[in-house]
Scaffold this motif. Structure first.
Motif, mmCIF file in Angstrom:
data_model
loop_
_atom_site.group_PDB
_atom_site.id
_atom_site.type_symbol
_atom_site.label_atom_id
_atom_site.label_comp_id
_atom_site.label_asym_id
_atom_site.label_seq_id
_atom_site.Cartn_x
_atom_site.Cartn_y
_atom_site.Cartn_z
ATOM 1 N N SER A 54 34.896 36.273 30.808
ATOM 2 C CA SER A 54 34.503 37.326 31.936
ATOM 3 C C SER A 54 34.087 38.656 31.781
ATOM 4 N N PHE A 55 33.494 39.198 33.180
ATOM 5 C CA PHE A 55 32.145 40.785 33.007
ATOM 6 C C PHE A 55 33.738 41.837 32.454
ATOM 7 N N LYS A 56 35.267 41.695 32.175
ATOM 8 C CA LYS A 56 35.989 42.641 31.985
ATOM 9 C C LYS A 56 35.572 43.322 30.556
ATOM 10 N N ASN A 82 42.552 37.768 32.894
ATOM 11 C CA ASN A 82 41.733 37.911 32.021
ATOM 12 C C ASN A 82 41.012 40.122 30.977
ATOM 13 N N ASP A 149 42.190 48.849 35.571
ATOM 14 C CA ASP A 149 41.172 49.585 36.510
ATOM 15 C C ASP A 149 41.323 50.959 37.070
ATOM 16 N N PRO A 177 33.448 39.213 44.370
ATOM 17 C CA PRO A 177 35.716 38.908 44.766
ATOM 18 C C PRO A 177 36.008 40.104 44.352
ATOM 19 N N ASN A 180 41.567 44.181 42.357
ATOM 20 C CA ASN A 180 41.615 45.686 42.547
ATOM 21 C C ASN A 180 40.477 47.361 43.056
ATOM 22 N N GLY A 181 39.352 45.370 43.184
ATOM 23 C CA GLY A 181 37.823 46.089 43.855
ATOM 24 C C GLY A 181 36.962 47.019 42.368
ATOM 25 N N THR A 182 37.105 46.922 41.648
ATOM 26 C CA THR A 182 37.041 48.103 40.491
ATOM 27 C C THR A 182 35.436 47.663 40.123
ATOM 28 N N VAL A 183 35.546 45.555 40.411
ATOM 29 C CA VAL A 183 33.525 45.057 39.566
ATOM 30 C C VAL A 183 32.792 45.472 40.610
ATOM 31 N N ALA A 233 43.330 35.871 39.697
ATOM 32 C CA ALA A 233 42.660 37.490 39.083
ATOM 33 C C ALA A 233 42.630 38.157 40.483
ATOM 34 N N ALA A 282 38.474 33.133 41.044
ATOM 35 C CA ALA A 282 37.708 34.219 41.946
ATOM 36 C C ALA A 282 36.603 34.374 41.864
ATOM 37 N N THR A 307 32.266 35.973 38.293
ATOM 38 C CA THR A 307 32.834 36.990 37.223
ATOM 39 C C THR A 307 33.497 36.443 35.971
HETATM 40 C C1 LIG Z 1 39.488 40.412 37.201
HETATM 41 C C2 LIG Z 1 38.771 39.651 37.687
HETATM 42 C C3 LIG Z 1 38.406 39.897 39.204
HETATM 43 C C4 LIG Z 1 38.635 41.043 39.938
HETATM 44 O O1 LIG Z 1 38.025 42.624 39.093
HETATM 45 P P1 LIG Z 1 38.294 43.594 40.008
HETATM 46 O O2 LIG Z 1 37.969 44.880 39.046
HETATM 47 O O3 LIG Z 1 40.369 43.410 39.668
HETATM 48 O O4 LIG Z 1 38.149 43.959 41.694
HETATM 49 C C5 LIG Z 1 37.644 38.971 39.473
HETATM 50 N N1 LIG Z 1 37.043 37.773 38.951
HETATM 51 C C6 LIG Z 1 37.354 37.568 37.463
HETATM 52 C C7 LIG Z 1 37.259 35.899 37.326
HETATM 53 C C8 LIG Z 1 38.481 38.380 36.923
HETATM 54 O O5 LIG Z 1 38.720 38.631 35.716
#
Ligand SMILES: *Cc1c(COP(=O)(O)O)cnc(C)c1O
Length: 315
Positions: A54-56, A82, A149, A177, A180-183, A233, A282, A307
């Motif tokens: 994931s982008f995390k 994630n 976040d 998606p 928390n809105g962070t991404v 997510a 998500a 994501t």
């Molecule tokens: C964390 C996550 C999101 C939501 O991201 P936010 O930054 O919390 O809005 C969406 N999709 C995936 C796969 C995630 O891991």
């Protein structure tokens, strides 16, 4: 531990990537365009191809760097899965202890990713919003860097928008998606750093969509106490970056839409069958959102932020 930390720092500054996060593929979804009879172009930013799926990972890199420079013994975060998987991996690599606070209903595969990397799980019989409170308490008690976040993570995740802005494609909108809105905010801010302001279209799941409600009714955000969407997510009732999301969506002339569990599941299968791309629910919500964009500008070049990977979601 000290040596390991120093090496992490040198490696990450020299190469800008610790284990290959970022610079993910950007691909065109021609079959999807055809099936939806879409006049414009639909692209996908393949964030599910990051090291932990994931982008995390983009944000975890910045947090671990701060933890090391502040000489913290470890890190802690609240997570829907994630972030736990990602932060644990990057903490392990830096020789830092990692605690993750998760709801008991978190998918097993995501938890397995955290525990195999040595993270300590704190399971809360409650939702994500309650986990946040517990993570804050743990950080203070054990002198850990509070991850999640907040500003540091958003800074790391801005690279998504920067990469898209530098792609040469000139996107008119992106669909992301919203948990928390962070991404979503980070992506908008990354674009803005390169003087591009595409429409920010955020997607929430019905039942966990306080921002869509606020946007539609032009009212302040009203938190949802028991959020419920199949896309774990995005199962956040009180988004940490909620206010910022509304501001950035409005400033970009964007939109917020909600999609049902059924629409998400159908979109997930549809994307896999016509494009061969298996993402988690998500991420599939972005596909479900396409027909719901209020004023579809079909000549537009739109990019879906995919994501996370479908491989680690229980069915
Ligand atoms: C964390 C996550 C999101 C939501 O991201 P936010 O930054 O919390 O809005 C969406 N999709 C995936 C796969 C995630 O891991």
């Amino acid at each position: 531990m000290y040596r390991q930390s120093l090496e992490y720092r040198q490696w990450s500054t020299a190469n800008k990537s610790v284990m290959g996060e970022g610079s993910t593929p950007l691909i065109r979804l021609l079959q999807l365009e055809k099936k939806l009879e879409w006049a414009g172009e639909i692209w996908a930013k393949c964030e599910f191809q990051n090291p932990t799926g994931s982008f995390k990972d983009r944000g975890s890199v910045s947090e671990i760097q701060i933890a090391l420079s502040h000489n913290k013994q470890g890190v802690v975060c609240a997570s829907t899965g994630n972030m736990a998987a990602s932060l644990s991996a990057y903490a392990a690599r830096a020789g830092l202890k990692c605690y993750v606070v998760v709801p008991t209903i978190t998918p097993e595969t995501k938890l397995r990713q955290a525990t195999i990397a040595g993270a300590e799980l704190v399971k809360i019989n409650g939702n994500y919003d309650e986990c946040v409170g517990e993570a804050i308490a743990l950080a203070a008690k054990k002198n850990l860097l509070l991850c999640g976040d907040y500003e540091v993570r958003r800074e790391g995740q801005r690279s998504i928008g920067i990469e898209l802005a530098c792609s040469g494609i000139n996107f008119s909108a992106f669909i992301c998606p919203i948990g928390n809105g962070t991404v979503g905010c980070a992506t908008a801010e990354g674009f803005a750093k390169k003087n591009q302001r595409p429409q920010f279209i955020g997607v929430q799941g019905f039942g966990a969509d306080p921002l869509t409600a606020a946007w539609k009714n032009n009212k302040p955000i009203c938190a949802i106490r028991k959020p419920k969407t199949i896309a774990s997510a995005m199962n956040v009732g009180c988004p940490l970056d909620g206010k910022l999301t509304l501001d950035l969506v409005r400033a970009s002339d964007g939109a917020l839409v909600s999609v049902t569990d059924k629409e998400i599941t159908a979109a997930q299968q549809f994307l896999a069958r016509i494009e061969g791309i298996f993402v988690e629910s998500a991420a599939a919500a972005t596909v479900a959102a396409l027909p719901k964009i209020p004023q579809p500008n079909q000549c537009a070049k739109i990019v879906l932020i995919l994501t996370g990977s479908g491989l680690k979601e229980n069915v």
